[in-house]
Enzyme design. Sequence first.
Site, mmCIF file in Angstrom:
data_model
loop_
_atom_site.group_PDB
_atom_site.id
_atom_site.type_symbol
_atom_site.label_atom_id
_atom_site.label_comp_id
_atom_site.label_asym_id
_atom_site.label_seq_id
_atom_site.Cartn_x
_atom_site.Cartn_y
_atom_site.Cartn_z
ATOM 1 N N LYS A 1 0.843 -1.212 0.000
ATOM 2 C CA LYS A 1 0.000 0.000 0.000
ATOM 3 C C LYS A 1 0.878 1.262 0.000
ATOM 4 O O LYS A 1 0.597 2.234 -0.716
ATOM 5 C CB LYS A 1 -0.924 -0.022 1.220
ATOM 6 C CG LYS A 1 -1.708 1.247 1.459
ATOM 7 C CD LYS A 1 -2.873 1.424 0.513
ATOM 8 C CE LYS A 1 -3.522 2.794 0.750
ATOM 9 N NZ LYS A 1 -4.694 3.013 -0.073
ATOM 10 N N CYS B 1 -4.263 10.579 1.272
ATOM 11 C CA CYS B 1 -3.365 9.435 1.063
ATOM 12 C C CYS B 1 -2.022 9.827 0.437
ATOM 13 O O CYS B 1 -0.984 9.652 1.053
ATOM 14 C CB CYS B 1 -4.046 8.406 0.155
ATOM 15 S SG CYS B 1 -5.596 7.810 0.835
HETATM 16 N N1 LIG Z 1 -10.747 8.119 2.453
HETATM 17 C C1 LIG Z 1 -10.182 7.400 1.492
HETATM 18 O O1 LIG Z 1 -10.388 7.684 0.279
HETATM 19 C C2 LIG Z 1 -9.325 6.180 1.833
HETATM 20 C C3 LIG Z 1 -8.871 5.404 0.770
HETATM 21 C C4 LIG Z 1 -8.143 4.253 1.028
HETATM 22 C C5 LIG Z 1 -7.859 3.904 2.348
HETATM 23 N N2 LIG Z 1 -8.293 4.670 3.389
HETATM 24 C C6 LIG Z 1 -7.977 4.208 4.764
HETATM 25 O O2 LIG Z 1 -9.134 4.229 5.563
HETATM 26 C C7 LIG Z 1 -8.858 4.898 6.796
HETATM 27 C C8 LIG Z 1 -10.120 5.564 7.272
HETATM 28 O O3 LIG Z 1 -10.456 6.566 6.341
HETATM 29 P P1 LIG Z 1 -11.885 7.254 6.270
HETATM 30 O O4 LIG Z 1 -11.832 8.172 5.110
HETATM 31 O O5 LIG Z 1 -12.960 6.212 6.351
HETATM 32 O O6 LIG Z 1 -11.883 8.092 7.628
HETATM 33 P P2 LIG Z 1 -13.085 8.954 8.231
HETATM 34 O O7 LIG Z 1 -12.458 10.081 8.967
HETATM 35 O O8 LIG Z 1 -14.123 9.235 7.180
HETATM 36 O O9 LIG Z 1 -13.790 7.965 9.278
HETATM 37 C C9 LIG Z 1 -13.170 7.442 10.399
HETATM 38 C C10 LIG Z 1 -14.237 7.001 11.405
HETATM 39 O O10 LIG Z 1 -13.555 6.373 12.490
HETATM 40 C C11 LIG Z 1 -14.196 6.782 13.680
HETATM 41 N N3 LIG Z 1 -13.287 6.606 14.823
HETATM 42 C C12 LIG Z 1 -12.215 7.375 15.156
HETATM 43 N N4 LIG Z 1 -11.644 6.901 16.279
HETATM 44 C C13 LIG Z 1 -12.369 5.812 16.651
HETATM 45 C C14 LIG Z 1 -12.273 4.898 17.728
HETATM 46 N N5 LIG Z 1 -11.324 5.012 18.639
HETATM 47 N N6 LIG Z 1 -13.200 3.906 17.796
HETATM 48 C C15 LIG Z 1 -14.179 3.790 16.876
HETATM 49 N N7 LIG Z 1 -14.311 4.630 15.838
HETATM 50 C C16 LIG Z 1 -13.414 5.623 15.724
HETATM 51 C C17 LIG Z 1 -14.591 8.229 13.439
HETATM 52 O O11 LIG Z 1 -15.615 8.659 14.318
HETATM 53 C C18 LIG Z 1 -15.035 8.180 11.963
HETATM 54 O O12 LIG Z 1 -16.425 7.939 11.832
HETATM 55 C C19 LIG Z 1 -7.721 5.872 6.428
HETATM 56 O O13 LIG Z 1 -6.920 6.211 7.520
HETATM 57 C C20 LIG Z 1 -6.943 5.084 5.416
HETATM 58 O O14 LIG Z 1 -6.002 4.269 6.063
HETATM 59 C C21 LIG Z 1 -9.029 5.804 3.150
#
Ligand SMILES: NC(=O)c1ccc[n+]([C@@H]2O[C@H](COP(=O)([O-])OP(=O)(O)OC[C@H]3O[C@@H](n4cnc5c(N)ncnc54)[C@H](O)[C@@H]3O)[C@@H](O)[C@H]2O)c1
Length: 349
Positions: free
Chosen positions: A228, A282
């Site tokens: 990744k 990212c």
């Molecule tokens: N956004 C993208 O396009 C993307 C693409 C590929 C991979 N990712 C991966 O996915 C991960 C998450 O991204 P996202 O865009 O979904 O983030 P986001 O900010 O939209 O959502 C994260 C969620 O996690 C929750 N959260 C935070 N701390 C928590 C805890 N201790 N317990 C339970 N819930 C908790 C938050 O309340 C939130 O609803 C990224 O860090 C990355 O590694 C994201």
Amino acid sequence: VSIGNGSSQHGVCVVGLGKIGLPLAVQIAGKGRRVIGADVNQAVVDLVNAGTPPFPGEDDLDDRLSAVVTDGMMQARTETQAAVFESDVVIVVVPLIIDDDRQSDFSALDAVTEAVGRGLEPGTLVSYETTLPVGTTRNRLAPRLAELSGLVAGEDFFVCHSPERVSSGRVFADLRKYPKLVGGINAASTESAADFYESILDFDDRPDLERGNGVWPLASVEAAELTKLAETTYRDINIAFANELAVHADSLGADISEVIAAANSQPFSHIHQPGIAVGGHCIPVYPHLYLQGDPTALMPSVSRQINDGMPKYAVDKLAGAIGPLQDKVVAVLGLAFRGGVKEAAFSGV
Ligand SMILES: NC(=O)c1ccc[n+]([C@@H]2O[C@H](COP(=O)([O-])OP(=O)(O)OC[C@H]3O[C@@H](n4cnc5c(N)ncnc54)[C@H](O)[C@@H]3O)[C@@H](O)[C@H]2O)c1
């Protein structure tokens, strides 16, 4: 409803109902697995339980979320530990961010790991999908799960990294389009993860891929973490070259578009388009995670330096053309980090 471990209902807990975790949870519930989504944000939990997406812009999410909630296949809660106790697969997809010193801030991931460890039952698979610096799953997360649960990692429970490669806005389509990579802390963990993901995903035909589209087990958890970081850092480095080339062409009075189009007429040249910034959650972030694993690496460090410098270059160029910008109103067209999103995250613009 109890959907506990060892029951015939095979519950899945998805921790983090964000832009990536929520569509993933809906995908799993749509495949007939009962899902508990855990999120610390009460407002998110309430909206999900009402069948309403907490954020806009994700294709098909409205209908698919409301269908699985109405069917009773998915519910959301704020208590992760209890949700984990009732599940035999746990997927963690909370953010890992970098601080002002470009070091990883593990606070959300560590908090989730504490809750998962306390709720863990024998036989459970824990899959970390959050993008991680290499070594994090084996050296930081798995030992903590073992310590808290009193169970042996890789024997009593299974741990893998399965990087999420989708883009927000088109998660359901991307889940079908890209191979799902899984790397466990041992062979039993990789096998358990591969079995699980095969049961909840469908894949488009990809004749262009040597291995074919589907779940791709990798040889180690480190290989999955590094893949990744490799695919995202690769993109940053390629854009950095286009940006550096554009600055050089500018200094020569050459038209960069003409140069790139001419260069790319040779089949081994795939030069990208230059721009005023590299943004998003990212591409500007993961080269720093790469550097945490290999602090002596030159390319990610230089690409970050070049791409971080582009907003200033654009502003200086504008000021050079029209004079000091103070008190001027500037319209920036194309501010979002990608088409179809409404954020300029981490772009420096
Ligand atoms: N956004 C993208 O396009 C993307 C693409 C590929 C991979 N990712 C991966 O996915 C991960 C998450 O991204 P996202 O865009 O979904 O983030 P986001 O900010 O939209 O959502 C994260 C969620 O996690 C929750 N959260 C935070 N701390 C928590 C805890 N201790 N317990 C339970 N819930 C908790 C938050 O309340 C939130 O609803 C990224 O860090 C990355 O590694 C994201």
